[in-house]
Design a protein around this motif. Structure first.
Motif, PDB file in Angstrom:
ATOM      1  N   GLU A  73       2.451  21.578  31.019  1.00 56.67           N
ATOM      2  CA  GLU A  73       2.318  20.143  31.182  1.00 56.67           C
ATOM      3  C   GLU A  73       1.942  20.037  29.626  1.00 56.67           C
ATOM      4  OE1 GLU A  73      -1.073  19.696  33.901  1.00 56.67           O
ATOM      5  OE2 GLU A  73      -0.745  21.551  34.320  1.00 56.67           O
ATOM      6  N   LEU A  74       1.947  20.962  28.913  1.00 58.14           N
ATOM      7  CA  LEU A  74       1.288  21.374  27.373  1.00 58.14           C
ATOM      8  C   LEU A  74       2.283  21.257  26.104  1.00 58.14           C
ATOM      9  CD1 LEU A  74      -2.169  23.481  27.569  1.00 58.14           C
ATOM     10  CD2 LEU A  74      -2.060  21.626  26.774  1.00 58.14           C
ATOM     11  N   SER A  75       2.982  21.404  26.741  1.00 56.41           N
ATOM     12  CA  SER A  75       4.254  21.136  25.684  1.00 56.41           C
ATOM     13  C   SER A  75       5.394  20.443  26.097  1.00 56.41           C
ATOM     14  CB  SER A  75       5.362  22.708  25.424  1.00 56.41           C
ATOM     15  OG  SER A  75       5.827  22.846  26.892  1.00 56.41           O
ATOM     16  N   PRO A  79       3.135  11.667  22.964  1.00 56.45           N
ATOM     17  CA  PRO A  79       1.605  12.195  22.449  1.00 56.45           C
ATOM     18  C   PRO A  79       1.319  14.302  23.333  1.00 56.45           C
ATOM     19  CG  PRO A  79       2.805  10.131  23.561  1.00 56.45           C
ATOM     20  CD  PRO A  79       3.552  10.547  23.561  1.00 56.45           C
ATOM     21  N   ALA A  80       0.295  14.701  22.211  1.00 57.44           N
ATOM     22  CA  ALA A  80      -0.450  16.007  22.761  1.00 57.44           C
ATOM     23  C   ALA A  80      -1.363  15.805  23.733  1.00 57.44           C
ATOM     24  CB  ALA A  80      -0.165  17.324  21.865  1.00 57.44           C
ATOM     25  N   LEU A  81      -2.936  15.090  23.404  1.00 53.05           N
ATOM     26  CA  LEU A  81      -3.410  14.615  23.446  1.00 53.05           C
ATOM     27  C   LEU A  81      -3.802  14.012  25.377  1.00 53.05           C
ATOM     28  CD1 LEU A  81      -6.081  16.070  22.302  1.00 53.05           C
ATOM     29  CD2 LEU A  81      -6.086  13.068  21.156  1.00 53.05           C
ATOM     30  N   HIS A 137      -4.248  25.396  21.570  1.00 52.27           N
ATOM     31  CA  HIS A 137      -4.327  25.639  19.987  1.00 52.27           C
ATOM     32  C   HIS A 137      -2.784  24.901  19.865  1.00 52.27           C
ATOM     33  CE1 HIS A 137      -2.911  27.061  15.549  1.00 52.27           C
ATOM     34  NE2 HIS A 137      -4.645  26.137  16.412  1.00 52.27           N
ATOM     35  N   SER A 138      -2.239  25.112  20.562  1.00 59.89           N
ATOM     36  CA  SER A 138      -0.366  24.251  19.780  1.00 59.89           C
ATOM     37  C   SER A 138      -0.545  22.979  20.272  1.00 59.89           C
ATOM     38  CB  SER A 138       0.904  25.186  20.456  1.00 59.89           C
ATOM     39  OG  SER A 138       2.064  24.621  20.108  1.00 59.89           O
ATOM     40  N   ALA A 139      -1.354  22.959  21.240  1.00 58.65           N
ATOM     41  CA  ALA A 139      -0.925  21.149  21.464  1.00 58.65           C
ATOM     42  C   ALA A 139      -1.885  20.375  20.902  1.00 58.65           C
ATOM     43  CB  ALA A 139      -1.238  21.597  22.637  1.00 58.65           C
ATOM     44  N   LEU A 140      -3.224  21.053  20.658  1.00 60.10           N
ATOM     45  CA  LEU A 140      -4.138  20.209  19.688  1.00 60.10           C
ATOM     46  C   LEU A 140      -3.279  19.637  18.276  1.00 60.10           C
ATOM     47  CD1 LEU A 140      -6.886  21.770  20.860  1.00 60.10           C
ATOM     48  CD2 LEU A 140      -6.434  19.602  21.195  1.00 60.10           C
ATOM     49  N   THR A 141      -2.773  20.802  17.878  1.00 54.24           N
ATOM     50  CA  THR A 141      -2.211  20.910  16.197  1.00 54.24           C
ATOM     51  C   THR A 141      -1.050  20.169  16.461  1.00 54.24           C
ATOM     52  OG1 THR A 141      -2.486  23.217  15.805  1.00 54.24           O
ATOM     53  CG2 THR A 141      -0.549  22.284  14.541  1.00 54.24           C
ATOM     54  N   ALA A 157     -10.318  25.518  16.521  1.00 58.51           N
ATOM     55  CA  ALA A 157     -12.302  25.894  17.191  1.00 58.51           C
ATOM     56  C   ALA A 157     -11.885  24.805  18.466  1.00 58.51           C
ATOM     57  CB  ALA A 157     -13.253  24.946  16.470  1.00 58.51           C
ATOM     58  N   LEU A 158     -10.951  23.565  18.535  1.00 57.69           N
ATOM     59  CA  LEU A 158     -11.507  23.011  19.685  1.00 57.69           C
ATOM     60  C   LEU A 158     -10.702  23.656  20.988  1.00 57.69           C
ATOM     61  CD1 LEU A 158     -10.680  19.086  18.151  1.00 57.69           C
ATOM     62  CD2 LEU A 158     -12.506  20.136  19.787  1.00 57.69           C
ATOM     63  N   ALA A 159      -9.490  24.526  20.335  1.00 58.71           N
ATOM     64  CA  ALA A 159      -8.583  25.252  21.743  1.00 58.71           C
ATOM     65  C   ALA A 159      -9.685  25.946  22.273  1.00 58.71           C
ATOM     66  CB  ALA A 159      -7.698  25.870  20.743  1.00 58.71           C
ATOM     67  N   ARG A 160     -10.683  27.091  21.501  1.00 58.08           N
ATOM     68  CA  ARG A 160     -11.327  27.850  21.568  1.00 58.08           C
ATOM     69  C   ARG A 160     -12.353  27.034  22.709  1.00 58.08           C
ATOM     70  NH1 ARG A 160     -11.187  31.264  16.567  1.00 58.08           N
ATOM     71  NH2 ARG A 160      -9.870  33.108  17.144  1.00 58.08           N
TER      72      ARG A 160
END
Length: 194
Positions: A73-75, A79-81, A137-141, A157-160
């Motif tokens: 799902e995340l990779s 678009p990643a968001l 974190h990878s998806a948000l980056t 920080a958002l991933a956390r």
């Protein structure tokens, strides 16, 4: 001559995982395991060790098979968001559903029950959380690099924050009969990604 096992250790481990997941470590006795697994106490000890060792093996199995779709799902390319939002919403939905509410997440349950005083359990919980945080974190980056996330936002920080939210959704979802509570919390948190 050694006696052959009259049970499948893999099936027994899965049955132990399900019992521990549903009842927790402390509330599951060796007598409960004997009854649920359908094998003798001596066989459990000979195959898996003591109750704690069996619990750790069950937790390892759960971690190995946890949410295999999360990485996919995340990779996904593109678009990643939207993928991040979909994952958080899925966690909220699962936490608020009857199935998710009754058992919760075995990792989250372990963190709440054993994490503060059992180093082996705490290490396994931390490893699982690190895995989820790394995927987020990878998806948000990627989302920030693609212009979906404002430059000033910190993907780590958002991933956390999302990891803590998702674990909290599971705890509250397990104890609450109101699915709107977890759904509303998830939607409010997702606004931080705008």
């Amino acid at each position: 001559m050694a006696r052959t096992k009259e049970f499948d250790p893999d099936v027994a481990l899965q049955a132990a995982l399900e019992l521990f997941w549903r009842r927790g470590y402390e509330a599951t006795s060796m007598a409960d395991l004997v009854e649920h697994l359908g094998i003798g106490r001596a066989s459990i000890y000979a195959t898996f060790g003591n109750k704690h060792t069996l619990y750790m093996k069950a937790l390892d199995r759960y971690a190995e098979h946890r949410d295999p779709g999360l990485l996919t799902e995340l990779s996904q390319p593109g678009p990643a968001l939207p993928a991040v939002r979909a994952v958080v919403r899925r966690f909220a939905h699962e936490a608020g559903s009857d199935d998710g509410r009754l058992d919760g997440c075995f990792i989250t349950n372990t963190a709440a029950e054993l994490g503060a005083h059992d180093a082996g359990a705490a290490r396994r919980v931390e490893a699982s959380w690190n895995h989820v945080e790394t995927l987020l974190h990878s998806a948000l980056t990627r989302a920030r690099a693609q212009g979906e996330l404002p430059e000033g936002r910190d993907p780590r920080a958002l991933a956390r924050m999302l990891l803590v939210l998702m674990q909290g959704l599971r705890v509250v979802g397990k104890a609450s009969g109101d699915p709107a509570r977890v759904r509303d919390a998830a939607e409010q948190a997702l606004e931080l990604l705008d």
